[in-house]
Design a protein around this motif. Sequence first.
Motif: not given
Length: 175
Positions: A62-70, A97-99, A105-108, A123-126
């Motif tokens: 969640f923290d990774v996704l939230a950090s990217l989103r904000r 990030v691997d998970r 949910l993310v892309a490199r 990603t759009p799904e993320g």
Amino acid sequence: MADSSETRPDFADIAVTHWERERPDLDFTAMATLARFARLHIAGSRRVDAVFAAYGLDRGEFDVLASLRRTGAPHEMPPSQLAEILLITRAGMTKRVDRLEARGLVARRADPEDRRSLRIGLTPEGLDLIDAAVAEHTANENRVLGLLTDDEAHAFDATLRKLLAALEGSTPKQA
């Protein structure tokens, strides 16, 4: 409305009473408050983690996704910057990030300014997932703090801010 928890001894009061009987030479003034705070952290974490689990996430993901989103569009940054923001090692960031990448949910991608470097992006799904999860997360947090009056919530926040500033000795980094 009277708060019954103020008049009825709780687990912390009982522990302090026992310690005061056994060690009357010590000052246990802070023990009950900090024990309640520790238990509040555990109870709050359970509520928060339950929301994340409903979206198939753990706290770190969640923290990774939230950090990217904000950070705003394009919702990406170097993994080293993410690790620094989240106070984890680069190896720990790679695992997260691997998970998330395996789940789509993310892309490199190569950094357009330095092709030797990578950027991690939603990603759009993320983006859809984190938007839904953060909406439920904030509602959950507001339900918890909604148990306090506005004045109590502001005083609690001010007190926590003061204690953290003194214990951490610095101001948080802006992401």
